[in-house]
Design a protein around this motif. Structure first.
Motif, mmCIF file in Angstrom:
data_model
loop_
_atom_site.group_PDB
_atom_site.id
_atom_site.type_symbol
_atom_site.label_atom_id
_atom_site.label_comp_id
_atom_site.label_asym_id
_atom_site.label_seq_id
_atom_site.Cartn_x
_atom_site.Cartn_y
_atom_site.Cartn_z
ATOM 1 N N ASP A 162 47.304 65.796 -0.910
ATOM 2 C CA ASP A 162 48.565 65.500 -1.602
ATOM 3 C C ASP A 162 49.540 64.915 -0.578
ATOM 4 O O ASP A 162 49.125 64.328 0.436
ATOM 5 C CB ASP A 162 49.094 66.774 -2.274
ATOM 6 C CG ASP A 162 49.996 66.496 -3.472
ATOM 7 O OD1 ASP A 162 51.183 66.207 -3.246
ATOM 8 O OD2 ASP A 162 49.517 66.572 -4.613
ATOM 9 N N ASP A 163 50.816 65.080 -0.812
ATOM 10 C CA ASP A 163 51.856 64.471 0.024
ATOM 11 C C ASP A 163 51.797 65.002 1.466
ATOM 12 O O ASP A 163 51.373 66.124 1.701
ATOM 13 C CB ASP A 163 53.204 64.830 -0.598
ATOM 14 C CG ASP A 163 54.299 63.858 -0.234
ATOM 15 O OD1 ASP A 163 54.027 62.930 0.552
ATOM 16 O OD2 ASP A 163 55.426 64.025 -0.751
ATOM 17 N N TYR B 79 47.239 60.528 -2.145
ATOM 18 C CA TYR B 79 48.482 60.661 -2.912
ATOM 19 C C TYR B 79 49.471 59.587 -2.496
ATOM 20 O O TYR B 79 49.572 59.265 -1.312
ATOM 21 C CB TYR B 79 49.061 62.047 -2.611
ATOM 22 C CG TYR B 79 50.496 62.277 -3.027
ATOM 23 C CD1 TYR B 79 50.791 62.915 -4.226
ATOM 24 C CD2 TYR B 79 51.553 61.871 -2.210
ATOM 25 C CE1 TYR B 79 52.110 63.151 -4.601
ATOM 26 C CE2 TYR B 79 52.870 62.097 -2.585
ATOM 27 C CZ TYR B 79 53.142 62.749 -3.783
ATOM 28 O OH TYR B 79 54.437 62.980 -4.154
ATOM 29 N N CYS C 72 57.889 62.326 -3.063
ATOM 30 C CA CYS C 72 58.786 63.467 -3.313
ATOM 31 C C CYS C 72 59.071 64.234 -2.025
ATOM 32 O O CYS C 72 60.122 64.838 -1.868
ATOM 33 C CB CYS C 72 58.205 64.406 -4.356
ATOM 34 S SG CYS C 72 58.064 63.666 -5.976
ATOM 35 N N GLY C 73 58.143 64.226 -1.099
ATOM 36 C CA GLY C 73 58.351 64.925 0.168
ATOM 37 C C GLY C 73 59.068 64.052 1.196
ATOM 38 O O GLY C 73 59.212 64.449 2.359
ATOM 39 N N LYS D 290 46.495 60.186 -6.768
ATOM 40 C CA LYS D 290 47.592 60.800 -7.534
ATOM 41 C C LYS D 290 48.839 59.985 -7.236
ATOM 42 O O LYS D 290 49.191 59.783 -6.066
ATOM 43 C CB LYS D 290 47.778 62.256 -7.089
ATOM 44 C CG LYS D 290 49.017 62.941 -7.661
ATOM 45 C CD LYS D 290 49.006 64.423 -7.310
ATOM 46 C CE LYS D 290 50.320 65.094 -7.624
ATOM 47 N NZ LYS D 290 50.335 66.510 -7.210
ATOM 48 N N ASP E 289 52.762 59.554 -7.875
ATOM 49 C CA ASP E 289 53.854 60.454 -8.221
ATOM 50 C C ASP E 289 55.187 59.703 -8.248
ATOM 51 O O ASP E 289 55.632 59.178 -7.221
ATOM 52 C CB ASP E 289 53.867 61.569 -7.138
ATOM 53 C CG ASP E 289 54.715 62.742 -7.510
ATOM 54 O OD1 ASP E 289 55.409 62.677 -8.533
ATOM 55 O OD2 ASP E 289 54.682 63.734 -6.759
ATOM 56 N N ARG F 193 50.101 64.034 -15.658
ATOM 57 C CA ARG F 193 50.815 65.307 -15.665
ATOM 58 C C ARG F 193 51.677 65.362 -16.919
ATOM 59 O O ARG F 193 52.343 64.387 -17.261
ATOM 60 C CB ARG F 193 51.673 65.416 -14.413
ATOM 61 C CG ARG F 193 50.918 65.929 -13.201
ATOM 62 C CD ARG F 193 50.941 67.451 -13.126
ATOM 63 N NE ARG F 193 52.312 67.869 -12.893
ATOM 64 C CZ ARG F 193 52.857 67.905 -11.668
ATOM 65 N NH1 ARG F 193 52.156 67.620 -10.596
ATOM 66 N NH2 ARG F 193 54.105 68.268 -11.521
ATOM 67 N N ASP G 137 56.637 70.780 -12.017
ATOM 68 C CA ASP G 137 55.739 71.506 -11.116
ATOM 69 C C ASP G 137 55.535 72.960 -11.548
ATOM 70 O O ASP G 137 56.487 73.660 -11.881
ATOM 71 C CB ASP G 137 56.311 71.503 -9.693
ATOM 72 C CG ASP G 137 56.198 70.122 -9.059
ATOM 73 O OD1 ASP G 137 55.887 69.159 -9.787
ATOM 74 O OD2 ASP G 137 56.421 70.017 -7.842
HETATM 75 C C1 GLA Z 1 55.946 66.465 -6.807
HETATM 76 C C2 GLA Z 1 54.639 66.713 -7.564
HETATM 77 C C3 GLA Z 1 53.846 67.786 -6.844
HETATM 78 C C4 GLA Z 1 53.561 67.341 -5.418
HETATM 79 C C5 GLA Z 1 54.869 67.015 -4.703
HETATM 80 C C6 GLA Z 1 54.620 66.373 -3.355
HETATM 81 O O1 GLA Z 1 56.777 67.564 -6.840
HETATM 82 O O2 GLA Z 1 54.901 67.069 -8.894
HETATM 83 O O3 GLA Z 1 52.636 68.051 -7.534
HETATM 84 O O4 GLA Z 1 52.713 66.240 -5.436
HETATM 85 O O5 GLA Z 1 55.665 66.114 -5.464
HETATM 86 O O6 GLA Z 1 55.793 66.066 -2.677
#
Ligand code: GLA
Length: 739
Positions: A416-417, A456, A464-465, A490, A492, A552, A556
């Motif tokens: 992921d991120d 990701y 998002c991060g 993924k 986002d 999705r 979260d």
């Molecule tokens: C969002 C997504 C999470 C994850 C974070 C990563 O919040 O919904 O599932 O991927 O970003 O920063």
């Protein structure tokens, strides 16, 4: 300078500190506005025309769908000096703010008294989670016995926003703050149906705690106390107290354990409860068995990789008859590789053999436009490691999946991120950061185990991060992912809101996903495309036509009953849109050790809630993406993830989403249509009391079916006087398959 006026508490256990009875509750009475203005911190600002808001929930469902950015909350509250008088410690006031998404600044009567600024200290960084602040009781900003105005400025980078949860309160910091009954050790299963475990009393306070730890086990079905013991317990900072116990002769169900530490000097106590695990999944037979879906899709001309998922005593040997031209099987590992150029459906007879015999199964390999015909079964780094993911953690996960889970069909290892470097290369190519020194080497390793791997990104400039996204580099990034060897993306939304007009309409919501879809179409690799935009614009209605393999449907997930059950039981509107190659994604699993990194805790879901989670997600045909530390799969978690009959419900080739057929405050029934005219039925107890279900064999739910099988226990149910009778524990489930 700011650091002198407030303290951010490090939360033991990662949740808000318990409110005491005399605390001033702040759950009701809040005003809210979106936007940002320095005046809004002022006690004299008139907020009467602001919107009333329910702080149990984020701002999105309360009139601000898709809103990211600044929002302010205000509340008027009297802080009585009696709080101080009744308190054992009198020096600081504690403010509980439940969860904040993402960062906040707290003003009391116009003065900044606390803030949580994210990694680099700015409010615009993403850093959601529980918030509790301590403020000196002598801070002149506090107006004792008078009306105070508390104003909270929030910045949300994406997804859900605002403050939300259960515990909003002001009280005095307590002698039991920063005392934790740490229950994160594993239970061990022993002889005579016994369970053993060690728990610890831990503190960061210098205070010498001296008292007793009472240990009590109750049966939630009858209320009976089945075991009780009291022990002297002393501890202080750096010197924890450990309590080890064994409880024997347990029935196959969950019990409640209550730990109560009572401190002699202050008379204060801390209570923690947890439930006990019980395993329903039978041990797999030593004879060979082939698991996994009955269909597998791949595109012509692209690299093909499939591991035959099979259990049985090793060594196993594998055979595949009828493989399409271009594919070959490694008989020792069960890995099928190659490239097929000719479209078509190829029925392949798989055979797995060991000393005890052999087993065959037909797998239809479908070479065409559709991939991901059944929901992905895999692991994603986020719920465990958050932004602290690295190459080593991913490799450990891949190895563990290969050793313990791939025999049941699990086969995606998704990053992921948090893998992206600060800057792109001179030619604009995306680059991995120092935590991932060799992406190609990493994917080669995962592929060598017969597994797939994912990555990701965001369509926006930033994820998002706060890492680099793919904005204006879509083709280039898709090519890099393919060159590295990734099989899953993924994607986002996150900061894409900054580059699209506010309140995006349907074409605007689709646009970034259409763009990346066309970029992925240009590479010669099967890359599963997972949309992540939190369900906006009813994505389930257009996710498939926009080329998503999953989307999705929600914000979260967290490891709480409220979060998991709100999400899971809210999926009925999206359910009809699931189908082969395109699935609703109610977010990743919160079983096992989670924590959003770097430190982890046992999922806060009870064991029965975890059975509900996996059962419901399987009924929904959801991608099952494990979100825990794969390096520490305890026996219960492993049993939860290796039940072939439960996984078969998720992986059923018809790919239907279950529908909610009945709902009361206490029970829900969900039904999923399966291939061969069979059905899976989930009976969910949403109450906190045991329930007994008496299901008439003539009930319309069972109409036309002669057999009912308990999927978790893998046993046929026996009707007595034409009735199936079973008990369902609080927040638990009975999952059956009728045929
Ligand atoms: C969002 C997504 C999470 C994850 C974070 C990563 O919040 O919904 O599932 O991927 O970003 O920063």
């Amino acid at each position: 300078m700011i650091k002198k006026i407030f303290t951010v508490l490090l939360l033991l256990g990662g949740s808000c500190l318990a409110a005491s009875a005399q605390d001033v509750q702040l759950n009701k009475g809040w005003k809210f506005a979106v936007g940002d203005s320095a005046q809004w911190s002022s006690p004299t600002f008139n907020d009467q025309n602001w919107q009333n808001i329910d702080v149990a929930h984020s701002w999105e469902p309360q009139g601000h769908p898709n809103y990211d950015g600044f929002g302010w909350y205000r509340i008027h509250v009297v802080i009585p000096s009696s709080l101080k008088e009744k308190a054992y410690l009198k020096d600081s006031l504690r403010l509980n703010l439940a969860s904040v998404d993402d960062n906040d600044e707290v003003y009391l009567n116009g003065k900044l008294i606390a803030k949580y600024g994210g990694r680099s200290g700015t409010i615009k960084d993403g850093n959601y989670g529980p918030r509790t602040y301590n403020i000196s009781a002598s801070d002149p900003a506090i107006l004792w016995d008078k009306e105070n105005v508390l104003a909270i400025r929030i910045y949300d980078t994406g997804g859900d926003g605002g403050i939300y949860g259960d515990n909003f309160s002001i009280g005095m910091a307590d002698v039991m703050d920063h005392v934790l009954v740490n229950t994160d050790g594993d239970f061990t299963f022993g002889e005579n149906n016994s369970l053993a475990k060690a728990v610890k009393l831990i503190t960061t306070n210098k205070y010498q705690y001296q008292g007793t730890l009472a240990f009590k086990v109750t049966d939630p079905e009858t209320g009976a106390v089945i075991y009780e013991k009291s022990n002297p317990a002393n501890f202080t900072a750096g010197k924890p107290f450990t309590y080890s116990f064994v409880i024997a002769r347990l029935a196959k169900k969950s019990y409640t354990i209550t730990y109560t530490f009572n401190d002699q000097k202050s008379g204060k106590e801390i209570v923690r409860t947890e439930t006990t695990p019980y395993v329903l999944t039978p041990y797999p037979s030593a004879k060979p068995k082939i698991n996994g879906a009955d269909v597998y899709g791949a595109r012509p001309g692209n690299p093909f990789l499939y591991l035959i998922p099979a259990t049985g005593k090793k060594p196993l040997t594998y055979k595949a008859d009828g493989l399409p031209e271009g594919l070959k099987l490694d008989a020792a590992t069960g890995i099928i590789t190659g490239v097929v150029n000719q479209k078509g459906d190829y029925p392949v007879t798989l055979t797995v053999t060991n000393k005890l015999g052999n087993k065959t199964k037909t797998l239809t390999i479908s070479i065409g436009d559709k991939i991901g015909l059944t929901p992905a079964l895999g692991w994603n780094s986020w719920n465990a490691w958050g932004l602290s993911v690295n190459d080593e953690k991913v490799k450990i996960s891949a190895k563990e999946m290969s050793d313990k889970l791939s025999a049941y069909g699990w086969n995606y290892i998704n990053i992921d991120d948090g893998w992206e470097a600060e800057n792109r290369a001179a030619d604009g190519a995306i680059v991995a950061n120092s935590k991932f020194p060799d992406m190609k080497g990493l994917t080669d390793y995962v592929h060598s185990l017969g597994l797939h791997t994912g990555i990701y990104s965001s369509p926006g400039p930033r994820t998002c991060g706060g890492f680099l996204g793919s904005w204006q580099h879509e083709d280039q990034d898709a090519k890099t992912y393919a060159d590295w060897g990734f099989d899953y993306l993924k994607y986002d939304w996150c900061s894409y809101s900054e580059v699209t007009p506010p309140h995006p309409d349907l074409p605007a919501l689709k646009k970034p996903y259409e763009l990346m879809r066309s970029s992925l179409n240009k590479v010669n690799r099967d890359i599963m495309f997972s949309f992540c935009q939190y369900g906006w614009g009813d994505v389930w209605k257009w996710g498939a036509e926009t080329g998503g393999n999953s989307w999705r449907t929600t914000g979260d997930i967290q490891d709480t009953w409220r979060s998991m059950s709100d999400i899971g039981f809210g999926q009925d509107p999206a359910s009809p849109y699931a189908g082969p190659g395109h699935f609703n994604d109610p977010d990743m699993l919160v079983v096992g050790k989670v924590g959003w990194g770097p430190s982890l805790h046992n999922s806060r879901l009870t064991y029965d809630e975890q059975y509900t989670h996996i059962s419901l997600w399987s009924l929904l045909s959801a991608p099952l993406l494990i979100g825990c530390d794969m390096g520490h799969l305890d026996r219960f978690t492993l049993s939860l993830l290796t039940n072939d009959e439960v996984l078969a419900i998720d992986q059923d080739a018809l790919s239907k989403g279950a529908r909610q057929v009945s709902k009361t405050d206490e029970q829900q029934i969900w039904v999923k249509e399966l291939t061969k005219g069979e059905k899976a039925i989930g009976f969910f107890n949403t109450s906190d009391k045991y329930q007994t279900v008496n299901l008439d064999a003539n009930d319309k739910l069972l109409n036309g079916f002669t057999k009912a099988r308990d999927a978790w226990e893998q046993k046929y149910l026996i009707a007595v006087n034409h009735k199936y009778t079973f008990k369902i524990p609080p927040h638990g489930v009975k999952l059956i398959r009728v045929m």
